[in-house]
Design an enzyme around this catalytic site. Structure first.
Site, PDB file in Angstrom:
ATOM      1  N   GLU A 276       0.810  -1.230   0.000  1.00  0.00           N
ATOM      2  CA  GLU A 276       0.000   0.000   0.000  1.00  0.00           C
ATOM      3  C   GLU A 276       0.836   1.270   0.000  1.00  0.00           C
ATOM      4  O   GLU A 276       0.501   2.229   0.693  1.00  0.00           O
ATOM      5  CB  GLU A 276      -0.927   0.013   1.227  1.00  0.00           C
ATOM      6  CG  GLU A 276      -1.869  -1.151   1.258  1.00  0.00           C
ATOM      7  CD  GLU A 276      -2.687  -1.214   2.552  1.00  0.00           C
ATOM      8  OE1 GLU A 276      -3.874  -1.488   2.461  1.00  0.00           O
ATOM      9  OE2 GLU A 276      -2.123  -1.002   3.642  1.00  0.00           O
TER      10      GLU A 276
HETATM   11  C1  TNX Z   1      -4.509  -3.845   4.669  1.00  0.00           C
HETATM   12  S1  TNX Z   1      -2.970  -6.227   4.149  1.00  0.00           S
HETATM   13  C2  TNX Z   1      -3.233  -3.633   5.149  1.00  0.00           C
HETATM   14  C3  TNX Z   1      -3.061  -3.145   6.517  1.00  0.00           C
HETATM   15  C4  TNX Z   1      -4.361  -2.970   7.227  1.00  0.00           C
HETATM   16  C5  TNX Z   1      -5.295  -4.094   6.866  1.00  0.00           C
HETATM   17  C6  TNX Z   1      -6.563  -4.111   7.621  1.00  0.00           C
HETATM   18  C7  TNX Z   1      -1.831  -5.227   4.090  1.00  0.00           C
HETATM   19  C8  TNX Z   1      -0.580  -5.723   3.585  1.00  0.00           C
HETATM   20  N1  TNX Z   1      -2.085  -3.968   4.486  1.00  0.00           N
HETATM   21  O1  TNX Z   1      -2.331  -1.941   6.508  1.00  0.00           O
HETATM   22  O2  TNX Z   1      -4.102  -2.972   8.598  1.00  0.00           O
HETATM   23  O3  TNX Z   1      -5.566  -3.998   5.494  1.00  0.00           O
HETATM   24  O4  TNX Z   1      -7.296  -5.289   7.385  1.00  0.00           O
END
Ligand code: TNX
Length: 506
Positions: A306
């Protein structure tokens, strides 16, 4: 007679026709002392019986290691009226045999028994993990140790700690002391923060090792780094705000992120390290260098998820450098699957797939890049084994973005070799169930979100493939996991009593 309930399902289990072994106050245990201590603790909690040290004359319970009896982590249990023997091919295998033995202890009119049974068992995948996010909410050492015990009882062997995020930096490093001095005090929602000292981290690593688990520390970069900017503002870009983030802020409340102020909201993707500044890579080298020295396990995780405010080109530059720094330290880098988009990610980097059971938006291509490099994947399909997803009914905890709410049945009903097209067992290092903690504040919250769904993940990680064993069905799993209710209660696990499961009361 129905088969004794074992979770995760073993490779082979056969009941004998004879009478069960009786566990009484006279029952003795002989053999490996660590395994005997582990067994005595569980048997004591479950039955209130104290096992005595035996003289090795063949009656009672015998726990031994016999290298050459099977592959790594494998074990065999043979129980009849006269004796119970657990043989591990190594210490981990014996430990797992003890976990299985503790699950099959039963009660009849005359007392506690071990049914006459022969079990042969070994893991499908080498890496079987849980992840705990201690950044969104900090969780103290005692909670982490409790989670290690719980996970190890399911034959999981890796604890991935998500140690840093926008909301806080949770590990003290002598090379960069300001991280914990200036960026660890708060958690999501204005809750208190915290951090692990180096002694705390050592304690966690040693405790995990005593349960045959490695610790995989994650320092999430180049996004998820707002906290870094509190300590070292010169390394971080100012927060960027997209419409998506404004939406999250509107939905979940909280302030917009501001440079220099702690962030306690739930938005993601607004932060980035400076990519074209050498000081950033001095920082990355300091952080992973110190972490490598503190981590006996082979893996260091550098995040990579992300990074929504880093351009694709900059992201690729960062991933290449960070993964090379870790590889040069003699460790195996791990990254979330987005890092597979970087052409020059170090070849040894393990990808952690967190897309859906049916991959969307290029996730499969990114994940497959790790395989093309000759490395493997850890599977964490978000719509199955993200333990932070809400249940369909029950606690008001958790999120729903990953196709949630997530039932126990959905957490169970998937096959690892069917997730990323073209990636079969050879490309799969293992399975890991993450628990993000935006809404998860206490050890009781952890228990209710993780149990019983972590058991479903453990079965995907340990047991034969679906179709390769008659035990690998939802109908079988719900019965077997339901039978564990009394054991879990005696272990102090506050599981969610999901109405999908026929819970045994004794
Ligand atoms: C996605 S999954 C994220 C996290 C959040 C999560 C909440 C991932 C690699 N990143 O930053 O905490 O969703 O479900």
């Amino acid at each position: 007679m129905s088969l004794p309930a074992v979770v995760p399902a073993p490779v082979s289990i056969e009941t004998g026709s004879g009478a069960p072994f009786r566990l009484t106050s006279a029952t003795t245990v002989t053999g490996e002392t660590d395994a005997a201590a582990a067994l005595s603790a569980i048997v004591g909690a479950r039955t209130a019986l104290a096992l005595a040290d035996g003289d090795g004359d063949g009656d009672g319970i015998e726990l031994r290691i016999d290298t050459g009896t099977g592959g790594p982590e494998s074990y065999r249990i043979v129980a009849d009226e006269a004796s119970v023997s657990v043989t591990g091919a190594d210490a981990a295998g014996l430990f797992y045999g003890v976990q299985t033995l503790s699950q099959i202890i039963a009660r009849d009119e005359q007392g506690w028994t071990v049914p006459a049974v022969t079990i042969d068992d070994s893991p499908r995948f080498a890496y079987r993990g849980v992840m705990l996010d201690v950044a969104r909410h900090f969780h103290p050492v005692e909670t982490v140790k409790g989670y290690i015990d719980r996970a190890a009882s399911l034959k999981l062997n890796a604890l991935h700690l998500h140690l840093t995020d926008d909301q806080g930096w949770r590990i003290h490093l002598d090379s960069r002391p300001e991280l914990t001095e200036k960026a660890s005090a708060t958690s999501v929602g204005g809750d208190l923060g915290g951090f692990y000292t180096k002694a705390d981290f050592r304690e966690i690593v040693e405790y995990a090792a005593s349960r045959h688990m490695i610790v995989v520390p994650e320092i999430d970069m180049p996004g998820h780094t707002h906290a870094v900017g509190l300590a070292y503002p010169e390394l971080a870009e100012d927060p960027t705000l997209s419409d998506h983030m404004r939406e999250i802020i509107r939905d979940y409340g909280g302030e917009e992120p501001r440079a220099g102020s702690p962030y306690d909201g739930m938005a993601v993707g607004f932060s980035s390290l400076k990519i074209h500044d050498e000081a950033t890579y001095d920082f990355v080298a300091d952080v992973f260098g110190e972490l490598a020295a503190m981590t006996p396990g082979p893996y260091l995780h550098f995040g990579g998820d992300e990074s929504l405010s880093t351009t694709d080109e900059d992201f690729a530059v960062f991933v290449a450098r960070a993964s090379a720094i870790i590889a040069d330290l003699g460790k195996t880098p791990v990254a979330w699957h987005e890092a597979g988009a970087a052409a020059d990610v170090a070849d040894t980097t393990v990808g952690q797939y967190w897309g859906f059971l049916t991959p969307q938006e290029g996730a499969a291509e990114k994940a497959t890049a790790f395989i093309d490099n000759g490395a493997q994947l850890i599977l964490s399909p978000a719509d199955a084994i993200y333990l932070d997803m809400k249940y369909p009914s029950g606690p008001e905890l958790g999120l729903t973005w990953a196709n949630g709410p997530t039932s126990v049945e959905r957490a169970y009903s998937w096959e690892p070799s069917d997730v990323v097209p073209g990636v079969d067992d050879a490309g799969i290092l293992g399975v890991e169930a993450p628990l993000w903690t935006e809404t998860i504040r206490t050890s009781a919250d952890i228990d209710t979100m993780a149990f019983p769904r972590a058991a479903a993940a453990a079965e995907a990680a340990w047991s034969p493939a679906t179709g390769a064993s008659e035990l690998r069905t939802w109908a079988s799993f719900r019965e077997r996991v339901g039978a564990l209710g009394p054991l879990w209660t005696s272990m102090g696990i506050g599981f969610h009593p999901s109405d999908e499961i026929p819970w045994a009361t004794e």
